[in-house]
Design an enzyme around this catalytic site. Structure first.
Site, mmCIF file in Angstrom:
data_model
loop_
_atom_site.group_PDB
_atom_site.id
_atom_site.type_symbol
_atom_site.label_atom_id
_atom_site.label_comp_id
_atom_site.label_asym_id
_atom_site.label_seq_id
_atom_site.Cartn_x
_atom_site.Cartn_y
_atom_site.Cartn_z
ATOM 1 C CB THR A 1 -5.269 6.037 -3.211
ATOM 2 O OG1 THR A 1 -6.213 5.038 -3.615
ATOM 3 C CG2 THR A 1 -5.377 6.215 -1.707
ATOM 4 C CD GLU B 1 -3.000 -0.883 0.133
ATOM 5 O OE1 GLU B 1 -2.614 -0.956 -1.052
ATOM 6 O OE2 GLU B 1 -4.182 -0.680 0.444
HETATM 7 N N1 HSE Z 1 -8.428 4.943 3.630
HETATM 8 C C1 HSE Z 1 -7.872 5.038 2.318
HETATM 9 C C2 HSE Z 1 -8.291 6.375 1.715
HETATM 10 C C3 HSE Z 1 -8.399 3.913 1.482
HETATM 11 O O1 HSE Z 1 -9.480 6.678 1.782
HETATM 12 O O2 HSE Z 1 -7.443 7.102 1.215
HETATM 13 C C4 HSE Z 1 -7.900 3.902 0.063
HETATM 14 O O3 HSE Z 1 -8.478 2.793 -0.610
#
Ligand code: HSE
Length: 306
Positions: A181, A128
């Site tokens: 993201t 990630e």
């Molecule tokens: N919590 C993360 C975000 C998840 O919202 O940026 C990304 O899939």
């Protein structure tokens, strides 16, 4: 056993009120991977189908997660990885998390489980970090534990498996645009007002309580996001209309899946989840937006051997 073929699930992170801490695993959407123990030391990605993503170990989230695991154990052999990538990157349903979680889970099985699930989350989080710049755990945790998960704390890492009511179904619509993201995080404010924080932690508590007591109305009332959704929803075509129509069709609640652009709704029962899917489709058909749509039970098991 020298080879494993697995299904590794897509996931919905945040679940409205729980930015970076709540997530759930899906049943009908996910990647397939084959992990093979080989004589040659190290990690090699030998085949990727479905999506155009890097095969170099250091540039691939699965490769990086696998290397994180191997850095904590002596191995005089190595692993080959094949990925049939069914989840599109940038869709908001945990594409990078599925590959990162899947590979470390399978290697741990092939090594006869020297690591616990929290360790596996830690390794998968390195994938990630490569994908988004931030090692968040709210997608990899539900992929590895199954069901709903809560990241109670990042330092130290403390992850709680949350009871998953039997009749809970998710509907996810993915408008065919890509939202990275990293970009969806960069637009967020770094501070929240006390007023919004009060509403948000009230909802997190309500959602957890609703899941344990199988109180579907309470689950629905708690699916609110006063902090992230108002900012990120501007990146998603017709977000407010999709949400409004989903709720009219009977969804308990509706919000942004992870960092978007996918929109998710939770419903009690498959029949309602399918009705919600129909109402979401109608909105995008009307404004001519291409989409993928999924209806899935919440997956209590997580990663499965095929
Ligand atoms: N919590 C993360 C975000 C998840 O919202 O940026 C990304 O899939």
């Amino acid at each position: 056993m020298n080879e494993l073929r697995i299904f590794t699930p897509a996931t919905i992170a945040n679940i409205s009120c729980g930015f970076d801490v709540l997530g759930l695993a899906l049943d009908t959407v996910g990647d397939e991977m084959t992990i093979r123990k080989v004589k040659k030391k190290g990690i090699r990605i030998t085949k990727i189908t479905g999506q155009n993503i890097p095969t170099e170990t250091h540039k691939n989230v699965a490769g990086v997660a696998a290397l994180a695991l191997l850095s904590e154990i002596e191995c005089d052999f190595g692993f080959e990885i094949e990925i049939n990538k069914k989840i599109k990157p940038g869709s908001g349903i945990g594409s990078s998390a599925a590959s990162s979680a899947g590979v470390v889970w399978a290697i741990n099985e092939l090594l006869h489980k020297p690591f616990n699930t929290i360790d596996l989350v830690r390794f998968a989080m390195e994938g990630e970090r490569l994908a988004t710049g931030v090692a968040h755990a709210d997608n990899v945790a539900p992929a590895l534990f199954g069901g709903f998960t809560l990241v109670r704390s990042y330092e130290p890492l403390d992850i709680i498996s949350i009871h998953t009511p039997n009749e809970l179904y998710a509907t996810i619509i993915h408008p065919q645009i890509e939202v990275k993201t990293a970009d969806a995080r960069n637009i967020l404010k770094t501070t929240v007002s006390l007023k919004d924080a009060i509403k948000q932690w009230g909802n997190v508590g309500g959602l957890i309580s609703g899941l344990y007591t199988e109180d579907y109305d309470l689950i629905g009332r708690s699916l609110e996001d006063h902090i992230v959704e108002p900012i990120r929803s501007i990146l998603i075509p017709a977000f407010n209309l999709v949400k409004q129509q989903s709720l009219l069709a009977g969804a308990l609640g509706c919000g942004i899946s992870g960092s978007g652009p996918s929109i998710f709704a939770l419903s009690k029962g498959k029949k309602t989840a399918l009705k919600v899917a129909k109402s979401m489709k109608l909105v995008y058909d009307e404004i001519a937006i291409d989409y993928d749509i999924h209806v899935s039970k919440v997956n209590k098991q997580g990663i499965k051997i095929l």
